[in-house]
Design a protein around this motif. Structure first.
Motif: not given
Ligand code: IPE
Length: 266
Positions: A86, A107, A142, A82
């Motif tokens: 980002t 997200a 993700d 994750h």
């Protein structure tokens, strides 16, 4: 305020990263894409980008797609997958905001849950509000929590398909590192022929033959991506697959102009 049907742009990880490396972003391409997105000036655009050499190698290293196997190192691997997404998302956001696109990152791990790899729950409240205020939401493939598997990888392509059907998208533009879909890998086979136009029936026929990606890809390469798009085309949503690594194709596709690539329709 905008209630118009959205245009959805998927930027493939292969276009904005070097998939044969690790954590290798193609910042010049990211910048040029941001410039093209600004130039297209759509107030109802949703952007989704892939993981490329950020998400895929980390997800593969810890077996994130296959789910939690009671191995505590995997938990750190989930967090790391994750996190690297980002980081790539941050580079995309930097470029968009530098080019004055009012983009806001969402997200997926914070608002989507899957069940055995398929989206089961999405809290749309914030995304809807962003759309009303004509912000440009930016999502990405993700690592997400999963009811059956504990966690898994949610691909950008599944997100695109889900959002397109849920919000009855006007159309989808998929930017990749080739000029559309080919009957063989154009990077290794000089005789590869491009598909300029595909109907739903033709797409279903060629989908299993589309093959794997270069480098690590936990979400099934081109065949996996196109499989996600089949239900979208079934709904009558037009899909353009075009090159995102060379100038103007994305701008042209977003503004309904002809491009070198593959047009897919029911
Ligand atoms: C993958 O997303 C995300 C992770 C591996 C965490 P995608 O499957 O959409 O990425 P690309 O476009 O193939 O790189």
């Amino acid at each position: 305020m905008s209630d118009a049907k959205p245009v959805i742009l998927k930027i493939g990880g292969s276009a904005i990263t070097d998939k044969t490396g690790e954590l290798a972003a193609k910042t010049e391409i990211i910048n040029r894409l941001a410039e093209e997105i600004k130039r297209a000036d759509l107030d109802n655009l949703i952007i989704v980008h892939g993981g490329g050499s950020f998400g895929h190698p980390t997800a593969a290293k810890y077996g994130i797609k296959e789910g939690y196997k009671d191995d505590p190192t995997q938990k750190l691997g989930f967090a790391e997958t994750h996190h690297v997404m980002t980081v790539l998302n941050g580079l995309v956001m930097d470029a968009l905001i530098w080019h004055e696109v009012p983009a806001i990152s969402i997200a997926p791990s914070s608002c989507f849950l899957t069940d055995n790899g398929k989206i089961k729950f999405f809290d749309e409240t914030v995304l809807k509000q962003m759309q009303k205020m004509m912000f440009t939401p930016v999502l990405y493939g993700d690592a997400v929590l999963d009811d059956k598997l504990g966690f898994t990888v949610l691909s950008g392509d599944q997100l695109v398909a889900y959002l397109a059907i849920r919000y009855k998208a006007q159309k989808i533009v998929v930017g990749v590192d080739t000029d559309g879909l080919f009957d063989a890998d154009p990077k290794t086979n000089p005789n590869a022929k491009p598909y300029k136009h595909l109907t739903l029936a033709e797409l279903k026929q060629i989908q299993p033959k589309l093959g794997k990606a270069t480098g690590t890809d936990v979400t099934g390469g081109m065949a996996g991506k196109i499989a996600e798009l089949i239900p979208v085309v079934e709904q009558g949503i037009h899909v353009t697959v075009t090159g995102a690594t060379k100038g103007l194709s994305i701008y042209r596709a977003l503004t309904d102009q002809s491009v070198l690539g593959t047009e897919i329709e029911k």
